[in-house]
Motif scaffolding. Structure first.
Motif, PDB file in Angstrom:
ATOM      1  N   GLU A 607       0.827  -1.195   0.000  1.00  0.00           N
ATOM      2  CA  GLU A 607       0.000   0.000   0.000  1.00  0.00           C
ATOM      3  C   GLU A 607       0.863   1.246   0.000  1.00  0.00           C
ATOM      4  O   GLU A 607       0.591   2.207  -0.697  1.00  0.00           O
ATOM      5  CB  GLU A 607      -0.914  -0.002   1.233  1.00  0.00           C
ATOM      6  N   LYS A 608       1.933   1.210   0.793  1.00  0.00           N
ATOM      7  CA  LYS A 608       2.804   2.387   0.831  1.00  0.00           C
ATOM      8  C   LYS A 608       3.362   2.638  -0.545  1.00  0.00           C
ATOM      9  O   LYS A 608       3.493   3.777  -0.974  1.00  0.00           O
ATOM     10  CB  LYS A 608       3.961   2.159   1.818  1.00  0.00           C
ATOM     11  N   HIS A 609       3.684   1.592  -1.248  1.00  0.00           N
ATOM     12  CA  HIS A 609       4.242   1.804  -2.568  1.00  0.00           C
ATOM     13  C   HIS A 609       3.185   2.386  -3.497  1.00  0.00           C
ATOM     14  O   HIS A 609       3.462   3.261  -4.299  1.00  0.00           O
ATOM     15  CB  HIS A 609       4.759   0.469  -3.128  1.00  0.00           C
ATOM     16  N   HIS A 610       1.945   1.873  -3.356  1.00  0.00           N
ATOM     17  CA  HIS A 610       0.928   2.359  -4.268  1.00  0.00           C
ATOM     18  C   HIS A 610       0.493   3.782  -3.937  1.00  0.00           C
ATOM     19  O   HIS A 610       0.308   4.600  -4.814  1.00  0.00           O
ATOM     20  CB  HIS A 610      -0.302   1.429  -4.220  1.00  0.00           C
ATOM     21  N   PHE A 611       0.351   4.052  -2.649  1.00  0.00           N
ATOM     22  CA  PHE A 611      -0.148   5.361  -2.268  1.00  0.00           C
ATOM     23  C   PHE A 611       1.003   6.277  -1.875  1.00  0.00           C
ATOM     24  O   PHE A 611       0.926   7.016  -0.912  1.00  0.00           O
ATOM     25  CB  PHE A 611      -1.108   5.235  -1.085  1.00  0.00           C
ATOM     26  N   LYS A 612       2.077   6.201  -2.630  1.00  0.00           N
ATOM     27  CA  LYS A 612       3.249   6.937  -2.160  1.00  0.00           C
ATOM     28  C   LYS A 612       3.052   8.442  -2.191  1.00  0.00           C
ATOM     29  O   LYS A 612       3.869   9.177  -1.693  1.00  0.00           O
ATOM     30  CB  LYS A 612       4.475   6.533  -2.962  1.00  0.00           C
ATOM     31  N   TYR A 613       1.963   8.905  -2.800  1.00  0.00           N
ATOM     32  CA  TYR A 613       1.777  10.345  -2.792  1.00  0.00           C
ATOM     33  C   TYR A 613       1.078  10.826  -1.544  1.00  0.00           C
ATOM     34  O   TYR A 613       1.313  11.904  -1.076  1.00  0.00           O
ATOM     35  CB  TYR A 613       0.960  10.771  -4.019  1.00  0.00           C
ATOM     36  N   SER A 614       0.154  10.028  -1.062  1.00  0.00           N
ATOM     37  CA  SER A 614      -0.659  10.623  -0.006  1.00  0.00           C
ATOM     38  C   SER A 614      -1.428   9.581   0.758  1.00  0.00           C
ATOM     39  O   SER A 614      -1.870   8.598   0.190  1.00  0.00           O
ATOM     40  CB  SER A 614      -1.637  11.605  -0.633  1.00  0.00           C
ATOM     41  N   PHE A 615      -1.558   9.780   2.040  1.00  0.00           N
ATOM     42  CA  PHE A 615      -2.496   8.989   2.812  1.00  0.00           C
ATOM     43  C   PHE A 615      -3.672   9.855   3.212  1.00  0.00           C
ATOM     44  O   PHE A 615      -4.531   9.434   3.971  1.00  0.00           O
ATOM     45  CB  PHE A 615      -1.812   8.442   4.076  1.00  0.00           C
ATOM     46  N   LEU A 616      -3.681  11.080   2.716  1.00  0.00           N
ATOM     47  CA  LEU A 616      -4.727  12.026   3.049  1.00  0.00           C
ATOM     48  C   LEU A 616      -5.568  12.268   1.813  1.00  0.00           C
ATOM     49  O   LEU A 616      -5.036  12.427   0.718  1.00  0.00           O
ATOM     50  CB  LEU A 616      -4.103  13.357   3.500  1.00  0.00           C
ATOM     51  N   PHE A 617      -6.883  12.275   1.967  1.00  0.00           N
ATOM     52  CA  PHE A 617      -7.771  12.500   0.845  1.00  0.00           C
ATOM     53  C   PHE A 617      -8.807  13.538   1.238  1.00  0.00           C
ATOM     54  O   PHE A 617      -9.271  13.570   2.365  1.00  0.00           O
ATOM     55  CB  PHE A 617      -8.455  11.190   0.433  1.00  0.00           C
ATOM     56  N   LEU A 618      -9.155  14.393   0.281  1.00  0.00           N
ATOM     57  CA  LEU A 618     -10.118  15.455   0.547  1.00  0.00           C
ATOM     58  C   LEU A 618     -11.420  15.170  -0.183  1.00  0.00           C
ATOM     59  O   LEU A 618     -11.422  14.641  -1.288  1.00  0.00           O
ATOM     60  CB  LEU A 618      -9.576  16.809   0.075  1.00  0.00           C
ATOM     61  N   VAL A 619     -12.525  15.551   0.463  1.00  0.00           N
ATOM     62  CA  VAL A 619     -13.836  15.289  -0.132  1.00  0.00           C
ATOM     63  C   VAL A 619     -14.632  16.583  -0.233  1.00  0.00           C
ATOM     64  O   VAL A 619     -14.712  17.344   0.722  1.00  0.00           O
ATOM     65  CB  VAL A 619     -14.612  14.266   0.738  1.00  0.00           C
ATOM     66  N   ASN A 620     -15.198  16.814  -1.428  1.00  0.00           N
ATOM     67  CA  ASN A 620     -16.195  17.858  -1.647  1.00  0.00           C
ATOM     68  C   ASN A 620     -15.787  19.261  -1.208  1.00  0.00           C
ATOM     69  O   ASN A 620     -16.489  19.889  -0.431  1.00  0.00           O
ATOM     70  CB  ASN A 620     -17.509  17.476  -0.932  1.00  0.00           C
ATOM     71  N   PRO A 621     -14.663  19.763  -1.722  1.00  0.00           N
ATOM     72  CA  PRO A 621     -14.354  21.152  -1.419  1.00  0.00           C
ATOM     73  C   PRO A 621     -15.299  22.063  -2.189  1.00  0.00           C
ATOM     74  O   PRO A 621     -15.611  21.796  -3.341  1.00  0.00           O
ATOM     75  CB  PRO A 621     -12.917  21.314  -1.923  1.00  0.00           C
TER      76      PRO A 621
END
Lengths: 667, 667
Positions: A607-621
């Motif tokens: 997972e770390k390799h796949h999500f190497k950009y971010s573990f944070l996600f934003l919804v509906n700004p």
């Protein structure tokens, strides 16, 4: 196009749930256009030029003239039926205006006749310029109190009466100037900052202060404190008990009971409005006759004394625009201007809502301001729409502002012919009239309602009340306004963050604490921030989110059956309730993402390799927030489709499916 | 429990869409509990007592002692490796501290040796109490500038040097007291109100002011203005051109170029930090030798002159707590305290984020405050963590606060033995050192970033900058803070309202203007309010919603094919983004509902009969808002299941189905 139910039923829920919508930036608007829109919303929220659209030029001129002088709008359609109603209401409020005018002028330490002058010219000005049909214009208790007390701090009304009068007229001029400017500059929203709770506390405190001042005339004391606070007044009253005059107290008590009774009767049966409206004038007449008959002025009852006659003398030569008192005059004008404006606008709006017509706040301010400017040149002091008088006006059936004209005419007749009649009117009756009038400003049911709904508002109200009673009127008001603004800032600087959970069987996510049926999703920490993210709260949010993450980890450890692939993997921030973001907020998002990377959430290596950009996600700004994120994109890389999602459900579904896909590839 | 996809697919979308969830009030929490939670979030957001949970008593005492004196935490594990790094960094920052200390003290109009005193005792205090590992403590340019300028307004440093020194120490005491109080009372969030944009503008302006002051020593002028603003300084410079000394200018120019070059080198290659760190001391030594060799002090170059020797004398007898200057001292202490605190906290947080450790803001404030209180009794003036010095400390590899101790020891050696060496140091070199130090405070890339992301923040920054340069340092800062707060209040008083439409094929509703694929639903006006609803904006919201309704009706009229059953029937307010509501807000909802009834939306008689309670519906109020609505329920009847809905989709579906049902009954 209505959402077509049939087109949905053919698709399975899974298909719909898996649909991921692209979160797009809002359409680009130039900065100039945005500035224009913002200025329009701030200063012209009621869009006064609406009615001018698509009209021929002559009509535009007519509409323009009617806009500036509303009398041109309702004047031409005036008829006898309206006149009948207006005559009745005009005479009714005149019977109130005469005793109140004399009383309030004394409250302001001015010659009593100035109160009658102020019930003559200002209503005429208002009838031409004003928009409210129910507003009855004249001197009011609180503004009179403030004017008198602020000027008395520096100038003695007994030793320098001429100077005092000059300063009073100059203050009125500046009050009017300030009020009209607020209206011209469309800054009317400033008085919105006097919240209802503040005003209730403030008016109750002012009513108490005014009543305390009347103890002088009600008890017949000669030596009275100059201060206004509760403590000085009470000590003055009880230190001078030998000055109490039993005749004054007896007369005052009787008339006070009489007036309060009539007020009570009219409150119970609004149809008997004339009872409480006529009672002050009746008291004045009756008491004058009594004093005249018994020659009571020699028996310890003080009377008004001989008054001048005639209409308003011009007074523009008395206005002072320079000299050492300029600061005092400007400050007094400002405070009385704001207070009287607030009362006048509030009264106008209340009755407009009752009768379902619109009152343009900024236009009213200009009307009231000009009324005071003109008044200052014709021997009038600060006037506005009074609540009690307007209520009587309304109950008496006033249809247009002509009732103000009728009242002014009646006062004119009084000024020209009836002034000698007041020579023997005792001051004690004027005191009783004032007390009856201000008792109505103490609104206990409203205070109780505030206590029930919002305790902080109640504290603000209490602070305004106590500040006015114990410190001073201006400072009590300043404290209350400060508390209101502080509350607003505090809400911003400590925003609420809540954890969301899934409502089973749906794709809806709601606050776990609020909705008991919502359940957490293992591996996901879904937070909603319920405030704008700006410089005032980013530090706090940083701390708070760190704590959320630590709490989550602690709870996981405490669970008895460690699940497979458990541990916090993703943090989803729902920005639906974030109404704005600034540069500090953008930095906050960037730093949070980096911090999460460094914290090394408990993802597997895959997972770390796949999500190497971010573990944070934003919804509906929302749109504006989205724009700022987009502009920061070059340095922050926010606009990736796997970083921004349209709904929480879509984010969770996407992340779960991608993880499963990856894992299955590696099994 | 993960949302089970299979349990969804078996149900049709229509079934799911028709499901209406009951909007429930949040679980009741007593007022006391809410107050405790609110106080905790406001004052203890980082929950410092976390670590104490579940520990035996002895450990709690130990943890407590370590909390108050962080040195007890990292001290026991100190070893030789750490010491090696700290020695290097300590000596490096000492080489900066000595010339800067002398220069900044002159900037504050104090005897140069006070600057060295201030680099001796405060770092020792900080090493015991402070939490940051990278902070390098000592006098800073901006606080020195402000202290010197504010005190100089009332007392002349040349005519009353003893009084000036007393006032400086007293101001330092009050600054420290204020800083420590902020920390004790956990009011640290107050400095959050100095937003990043404000600080960038303010520091750039202060840097310009400081540089302008150095023109006196760089050009060799004797008669210089006392004022700080750009205009007085420039006119002073160009009116005294005959006082310019070419030798001073030549020497100043050469050393300034040299220092700026070394700074540039170190910026490009951070590994060569020692170049710019050692350059000031090298310049001092070189220029002293030059002046000594050429006897230049008789040739137009002014020198520092003879300095005292020895360690800090105690100065608590110099502190003034009464007298006519008390107001000045308190005010100066307040302003310098706030500014130096902001810088110190910002520096500490920056490096803590870089190295990923935590710094407790309130604890740091107590440390910095106590540092200043102790310093005021040992002949030190206001000190804090300086940004440039801390950066050098960090780059030089400091591992703990021992580098501060090393620096203090070096300064001690200088004070005891090396003071005679500075006798021939020219003032022009000190001026060049100061200019080089403050140039780094002007952060153009950050300013450009702000311009790109948020234009209003840019204007605030510009106002801070111009205010500092043209008016004064304190007033420029006050203007900037006022603008920040005004922006926040303006956002609240003019909240955004947007119209929502349906994303086809889903039950999601989004801003029509933002998402082009969203479509309106005929007969429904769906609005979302994006801000808390409180006293500051209810009037505006009333106007705005009336305008939305009028716009809707106008657009309907303009459409070519009048549809069957068209016309505005229902108004749905989405409260997802409304983070709070107060008593005015509750009144607003109540009045809006009544106004819609009176407006008589274009519903048929059937619909009017059915919906006789309301044409207004609320969606998804958050917990706190829900509570207030509930408490107002007795008078307002808010808690009906056909008034509150969980999502917009549910509201629309419910209303459409009920209307269809009604209509089919009557066909």
């Amino acid at each position: 196009m209505e959402p077509n139910a049939s087109s949905y039923s053919s698709r399975s829920f899974v298909e719909i749930a898996m649909e991921v919508h692209k979160v797009v930036p809002p359409p680009h608007i130039s900065t100039i256009h945005k500035l224009k829109t913002r200025l329009k919303e701030t200063f012209f929220p009621d869009d006064p030029l609406r009615q001018f659209k698509g009209q021929p030029l002559a009509k535009k001129w007519l509409l323009g003239a009617q806009y500036v002088f509303p009398i041109l709008k309702w004047g031409p359609s005036y008829n006898l039926t309206l006149f009948k109603s207006d005559i009745i209401s005009g005479l009714t409020i005149a019977s109130l205006a005469i005793p109140q005018g004399i009383s309030y002028a004394k409250l302001a330490n001015l010659p009593p006749i100035v109160g009658l002058y102020s019930s003559f010219v200002p209503p005429l000005v208002y009838a031409v310029l004003g928009s409210s049909r129910d507003l009855a214009v004249g001197p009011v208790s609180i503004a009179s109190l403030i004017l008198g007390s602020m000027l008395r701090e520096q100038v003695s009304p007994t030793k320098d009466p001429v100077l005092f009068l000059q300063l009073a007229f100059s203050s009125t001029f500046f009050a009017g100037l300030f009020q009209a400017s607020l209206g011209f500059l469309r800054l009317g929203f400033i008085i919105d900052f006097l919240s209802k709770a503040t005003l209730i506390g403030f008016m109750a405190g002012a009513a108490i202060i005014v009543s305390l001042q009347q103890l002088k005339s009600l008890l017949g004391i000669t030596h009275f404190t100059k201060k206004m606070g509760l403590v000085p007044v009470m000590s003055s009253v009880f230190h001078n008990t030998k000055e109490w005059s039993w005749q004054t107290i007896l007369m005052g008590f009787c008339f006070l009971v009489f007036l309060l009774l009539t007020r009570h009767v009219s409150l119970r049966k609004p149809r008997l409005f004339w009872v409480s409206a006529g009672a002050p004038l009746a008291s004045v007449i009756l008491s004058t006759l009594l004093v005249f008959a018994f020659k009571a002025q020699h028996q310890g009852i003080s009377v008004i004394g001989k008054l001048e006659e005639g209409l308003n003398p011009p007074s523009w030569n008395m206005l002072q625009f320079h000299g050492s008192y300029l600061g005092l005059v400007i400050k007094t004008g400002l405070v009385t201007g704001i207070i009287s404006l607030t009362e006048g606008i509030a009264v106008g709006r209340t009755f407009a809502a009752l009768k379902n017509y619109q009152v343009d706040g900024n236009k009213e301010m200009i009307a009231i301001g000009l009324m005071n400017i003109v008044g200052s040149s014709t021997s009038c002091y600060v006037t506005t729409g009074a609540f009690s008088r307007s209520a009587v006006n309304h109950n008496a059936g006033a249809k247009t502002a002509v009732s103000n004209i009728i009242m002014a005419m009646t006062v004119m007749v009084t000024l020209l012919f009836l002034m000698p009649l007041f020579q023997y009117t005792p001051n004690v009756v004027l005191g009783a009239i004032i007390v009856t009038a201000v008792v109505g400003l103490i609104d206990l049911p409203a205070a109780y309602q505030i206590w029930k709904i919002d305790k902080y508002d109640f504290i603000v109200m209490l602070c305004a009340f106590l500040g006015v009673i114990f410190i001073s009127v201006e400072e009590g008001l300043a404290i209350a306004v400060g508390l209101c603004i502080f509350k607003v800032l505090l809400q911003i600087t400590r925003p609420k963050t809540v954890m969301l959970g899934n409502m089973p069987g749906t794709i809806i996510y709601r606050n776990l604490h609020h909705y008991k049926e919502a359940v957490k999703i293992p591996g996901f920490l879904i937070l909603s921030i319920e405030a704008p993210i700006n410089f005032a709260n980013t530090t706090y949010l940083n701390n708070r989110i760190s704590r959320w993450i630590e709490d989550y980890k602690e709870e996981e450890e405490e669970e008895e059956e460690p699940k497979k692939h458990s541990g916090l993997r993703f943090v989803i921030l729902d920005l639906s309730a974030v109404s704005a973001i600034d540069t500090s907020g953008v930095s906050f998002v960037k730093d949070l993402r980096k911090a999460l990377e460094m914290k090394g959430l408990e993802a597997s290596e895959t997972e770390k390799h796949h999500f190497k950009y971010s573990f944070l996600f934003l919804v509906n700004p929302i749109g504006e927030v989205m724009e700022k994120l987009q502009r920061a994109d070059e340095t922050c890389d926010f606009m990736r489709p796997d970083f921004l999602f349209l709904t929480v459900g879509e984010a969770v579904a996407f992340l779960m499916s991608t993880v499963k896909g990856q894992l299955s590839n590696h099994v």
